[in-house]
Design an enzyme around this catalytic site. Sequence first.
Site, PDB file in Angstrom:
ATOM      1  CG  HIS A 180      23.846 -39.003 -15.864  1.00 31.29           C
ATOM      2  ND1 HIS A 180      24.190 -40.193 -15.265  1.00 31.29           N
ATOM      3  CD2 HIS A 180      23.132 -39.331 -16.980  1.00 31.29           C
ATOM      4  CE1 HIS A 180      23.704 -41.200 -15.971  1.00 31.29           C
ATOM      5  NE2 HIS A 180      23.055 -40.699 -17.024  1.00 31.29           N
ATOM      6  CB  CYS A 181      27.979 -37.981 -19.936  1.00 27.90           C
ATOM      7  SG  CYS A 181      28.230 -37.780 -21.704  1.00 27.90           S
TER       8      CYS A 181
END
Length: 335
Positions: free
Chosen positions: A182-183
């Site tokens: 998850h960025c």
Amino acid sequence: MSIFNFCYRIVPCLADPARRSSLGLKAALVVLHIVYAGTLFLFYSDLIEKTKEEPWYTAIYLLLFVAALIQYFVTSCSSPGYVLDAMRDLNEKNSLYRRSSMLSKQPASSKSGSFVITVEGSQSERNIPGSNVTSWTKLVLDMYPPGTSIRNLKCSYCNVEQPPRAKHCHDCDKCVLQFDHHCVWLGTCIGRGNHCRFWWYIFEETALCLWTGILYITCLKANISRVWWKDAIMILLLVTLSIALIFLLLLLIFHSYLILTYQTTYELVRRRRIPYLRGIPERVYPFSKGVCRNLYDFCFARSSIYSLERLPTAMELEEKSRPYTCLDFLTGRCC
């Protein structure tokens, strides 16, 4: 508080803290790009002269500048490929095929033997005569080794069966196909659907940072000791830019390695905790199809972000664990 409520009414998305922080990050990124590029054009007078003599140089730089920002927003707004969306997509496609088959009064069977995916998995849809129908649970189980318990595959948050390489993201609160990470900077997950776009964004951002850093160094060499406060600002921005460049370069190399070996960040970091990867040696890449085919699949062959991938068989794992020989390189086994 009344001012905030008024703003929330005008722009409803600002009422959500997660979306508000995501919009704040996007605005901060645009501002940072403008500050770095704007400072360069303000303080570097020779660049203006060079633009007049060689306009193509500045035009290419500005084109890369705009392309990096566009790629950022395209990546952040693209879907990583959610499991629930995959179930709905496959269910809709096969429902349309079943309807067309019923209208033409032909047996509802696919040419390629594809399955009709049902989210509910009702008994009536499993036993339609003359059709190759199965539930999502049955399809997912077929991708795992025989004897796998369905309890170990069900996500306790989404209450759906996860196909191989899928994982639940607690930030998005959804299961993602071929989950990578998850960025936070993009505000979305990186998965099967947008990993290629993410790599291109890193590549463009790295190239932009490198080019901007070279221009900053050239500016300092040409105008050093003229106005001290301008030099101080340029040096400060160059230091922060160098830190960002090192981070981006390492990230680009890391994800290029993942692409060539057909892995994800989650699989590499949590290899010993993932059940289907525990018994596989660390230097064996179970999903790799060879360097050339990995690159082709990553860049060109992803026709659907919802396509699923089964676990390799014991014979395939044994073949992949066999060390390479000179004959293997000549026959193209590594590719």
